[in-house]
Design a protein around this motif. Sequence first.
Motif, short mmCIF file in Angstrom:
data_model
loop_
_atom_site.label_atom_id
_atom_site.label_comp_id
_atom_site.label_asym_id
_atom_site.label_seq_id
_atom_site.Cartn_x
_atom_site.Cartn_y
_atom_site.Cartn_z
N ILE A 299 19.52 17.48 84.84
CA ILE A 299 18.96 17.96 83.83
C ILE A 299 20.17 18.64 82.75
O ILE A 299 20.91 19.40 83.31
CB ILE A 299 17.97 19.49 83.92
N LEU A 300 20.42 18.11 81.70
CA LEU A 300 21.35 18.69 80.71
C LEU A 300 20.47 19.54 79.49
O LEU A 300 19.85 19.01 78.88
CB LEU A 300 21.97 17.54 79.96
N ALA A 301 20.87 21.05 79.88
CA ALA A 301 20.10 21.66 78.94
C ALA A 301 20.98 22.29 77.78
O ALA A 301 21.87 22.87 77.92
CB ALA A 301 19.57 23.01 79.82
N ASP A 302 20.43 21.69 76.62
CA ASP A 302 21.36 21.88 75.25
C ASP A 302 20.81 23.29 75.04
O ASP A 302 19.76 23.43 74.14
CB ASP A 302 21.16 20.83 74.40
N HIS A 303 21.46 24.57 75.38
CA HIS A 303 21.10 25.66 74.99
C HIS A 303 21.50 26.42 73.53
O HIS A 303 20.96 27.45 72.90
CB HIS A 303 21.15 26.88 76.08
N GLY A 304 22.20 25.65 72.75
CA GLY A 304 22.59 26.28 71.35
C GLY A 304 21.69 25.62 70.42
O GLY A 304 21.82 26.24 69.14
N ASP A 305 20.48 24.65 70.43
CA ASP A 305 19.63 24.48 69.44
C ASP A 305 18.41 24.22 70.19
O ASP A 305 17.75 23.20 70.15
CB ASP A 305 20.02 23.17 69.13
N ASN A 306 17.76 25.35 70.67
CA ASN A 306 16.43 25.35 71.33
C ASN A 306 15.31 25.88 70.23
O ASN A 306 15.66 27.20 69.90
CB ASN A 306 16.24 25.62 72.72
N THR A 307 14.39 25.39 70.12
CA THR A 307 13.30 25.89 69.27
C THR A 307 12.58 27.31 69.60
O THR A 307 12.35 28.07 68.99
CB THR A 307 11.88 24.88 69.34
N ALA A 308 12.61 27.35 70.98
CA ALA A 308 11.91 28.89 71.58
C ALA A 308 13.05 30.09 71.19
O ALA A 308 12.89 31.20 71.60
CB ALA A 308 11.77 28.64 72.89
N SER A 309 14.04 29.70 70.76
CA SER A 309 14.90 30.81 70.23
C SER A 309 15.23 30.67 68.87
O SER A 309 16.22 31.65 68.21
CB SER A 309 16.26 30.85 71.02
N GLY A 310 14.73 29.76 67.80
CA GLY A 310 14.97 29.58 66.61
C GLY A 310 15.92 28.54 66.25
O GLY A 310 16.09 28.29 64.97
N GLY A 311 16.09 27.71 67.29
CA GLY A 311 16.99 26.48 66.76
C GLY A 311 16.09 25.31 65.69
O GLY A 311 15.00 25.43 65.97
N LYS A 445 16.38 20.39 74.80
CA LYS A 445 17.14 21.58 73.94
C LYS A 445 16.30 22.60 74.62
O LYS A 445 15.13 22.96 73.97
CB LYS A 445 16.66 21.26 72.64
N SER A 446 16.87 23.67 75.31
CA SER A 446 16.06 24.71 75.94
C SER A 446 17.20 25.40 76.39
O SER A 446 18.24 25.13 77.16
CB SER A 446 15.06 24.32 76.95
N ARG A 447 16.89 26.86 76.74
CA ARG A 447 17.80 27.84 77.41
C ARG A 447 17.32 28.24 78.98
O ARG A 447 18.17 27.86 79.62
CB ARG A 447 17.73 29.19 76.64
N GLN A 448 15.97 28.62 78.84
CA GLN A 448 15.56 28.99 80.32
C GLN A 448 13.98 28.32 80.57
O GLN A 448 13.60 28.02 81.63
CB GLN A 448 15.50 30.30 80.62
N HIS A 449 13.18 28.30 79.42
CA HIS A 449 11.81 27.70 79.46
C HIS A 449 11.64 26.48 80.05
O HIS A 449 10.71 26.25 80.91
CB HIS A 449 10.97 27.83 78.02
N PHE A 450 12.86 25.58 80.18
CA PHE A 450 12.49 24.28 80.76
C PHE A 450 12.56 24.40 82.15
O PHE A 450 11.92 23.56 82.88
CB PHE A 450 13.90 23.49 80.33
N ARG A 451 12.86 25.61 82.77
CA ARG A 451 12.84 25.71 84.20
C ARG A 451 11.43 25.91 84.83
O ARG A 451 11.40 25.47 85.91
CB ARG A 451 13.61 26.88 84.66
N ALA A 452 10.48 26.23 83.78
CA ALA A 452 9.25 26.17 84.48
C ALA A 452 8.72 24.80 84.65
O ALA A 452 8.03 24.58 85.97
CB ALA A 452 8.29 26.73 83.36
N GLY A 453 8.73 23.72 83.91
CA GLY A 453 8.39 22.54 84.13
C GLY A 453 9.44 21.36 85.04
O GLY A 453 9.07 20.61 85.83
N PHE A 454 10.68 21.82 84.50
CA PHE A 454 11.78 20.70 84.87
C PHE A 454 12.52 21.07 86.18
O PHE A 454 13.06 20.31 86.91
CB PHE A 454 12.71 20.37 83.83
N GLU A 455 12.74 22.48 86.32
CA GLU A 455 13.53 22.82 87.49
C GLU A 455 12.91 22.15 88.94
O GLU A 455 13.95 22.04 89.88
CB GLU A 455 13.72 24.36 87.76
#
Length: 500
Positions: A299-311, A445-455
């Motif tokens: 998993i490559l998590a692009d945390h600089g541009d995620n919708t769930a933080s306003g990206g 594109k996610s910071r932490q929420h991706f962990r729910a489904g993808f971790e």
Amino acid sequence: MARRKIVVAMMMHETNTFSPVPTAIESFGRMGAMSGPAAIAELIGTNTQVGGFIGVAQAAGAEFTLPMAASAHPSGPVQKAAYEEMCDAIVGEIRKGCDAAFLALHGAMVAEHVDDGEGELLRRVRAIAPDLPIAVGLDFHAQMTAAMIDNATVVTGYRTYPHIDMGHTAERAGRTLIRALDGEVAPRMVWGFRPMLTSTLSHTPSRQPMKDIMDRANAAEDSGQVLNASVFGGFPQADIPHLSCSAVIVCDQRTAEGEILLNRLLDMAWERREAFLYTGEALSAQVARAKTLDGGPIILADHGDNTASGGTQDVMSVVEEAMRQGLEDVAAGPIWDPGCVAQMIASGIGATVTLELGGKVDMPQLNLKGRPLRVTGTVKCITDGEFVVTGPMATGTRVRMGRTAVLDTGKMLIVVSEKRSEPFDLGVFTHCGIDPRRKKYVLIKSRQHFRAGFEPIAKHIVMCDGDGVTSSDLKLFDYKNRRQPLYPFEPDLQLGRNEA
């Protein structure tokens, strides 16, 4: 004896004041802004705050109304007209008369004219219903204020990040309020904060340094030591005066024991303040490290541009770097680009197209210009972008990404959507025929929420410091309205006597 009447309402937005994405009333169309039977049908039985509150009301045998169910993806400040429309619907229903209110809020809403959206709503409710019992559920990223506490009866917050306990959080608040209505308890709240920012990449309650702080709060509540105990990490991408790490304890009449617990929790956080900050590295090095890892999915998590933080969800820096370094067997997305979706749909499945993908939005607060990435590939799939969440976060809700298309570049399958959508559930890929479990790399594109489904499916996770308004590098943001002093901006900050 007449049945109790409860007003249930949702008004949720996490505001990134640095985001260029506008927040009009139409932004609240993901699950609202709805009301009445349509809103109930959409949310009943779901793992959401409204779903949890409805369950408590039904279990108590109460009548309930749902005058407003509004939730928008994080973005820029809420437009004044949108804020007033949502508030008016909630306050107007309560004005008709009720025995209690269950309010699903976020705790980090900033409007164009109000920097404490939740506190102002509660102030308005209290002005027309001075004695109304009010239960409030908040996000873990809430920015707590005195106005929230002074105008509510019970406040609880999410214990998890990713937020897999949204329904349970509402149940905790609602059940305490029902007990109060029944005369079993007399809730009294104490709260406090420490003047510190915590990074959203470093403060998840499932890992240290936050884990045993949250564990202690949970143990106090679950054992009955206090009625409720909540810790809030805060949301750093907001230029407002009440940025902090905070906690709220709901006590039964006497508050002395709650105050001791409150200060123990906050002191633990303050002592670890340095550990709550994120230290990144060059994006090129992160992608290069991913190339050395065996197996998959990676998993490559692009945390600089995620919708769930306003990206904006259209910054292409991580996709571009992955292509530059020759990564193969990649599933990526979703990328927000309505124009490219329209171009692919017009061309049709099987057509070869060249797109100027993403990069349509400038980010003036960070002095970043949108920069599209030219890509060529085959249109692989076209969908309506809708699916029902099956993972542990927001289970049972319907995600609406708008029309969605998949571009196959040969090495990368790129999901492109008309609407922004945080990839916290595998459905963002599976609904359009991509099985992320079978890919070598999954770029999201996610910071932490991706962990729910993808971790659960990940062999490795690599955090990628891409560009965007959700960057974890606090030095990129120009705070003009923040609390002063505030750690880490004043690194030698010492607590005053009252805080210590």
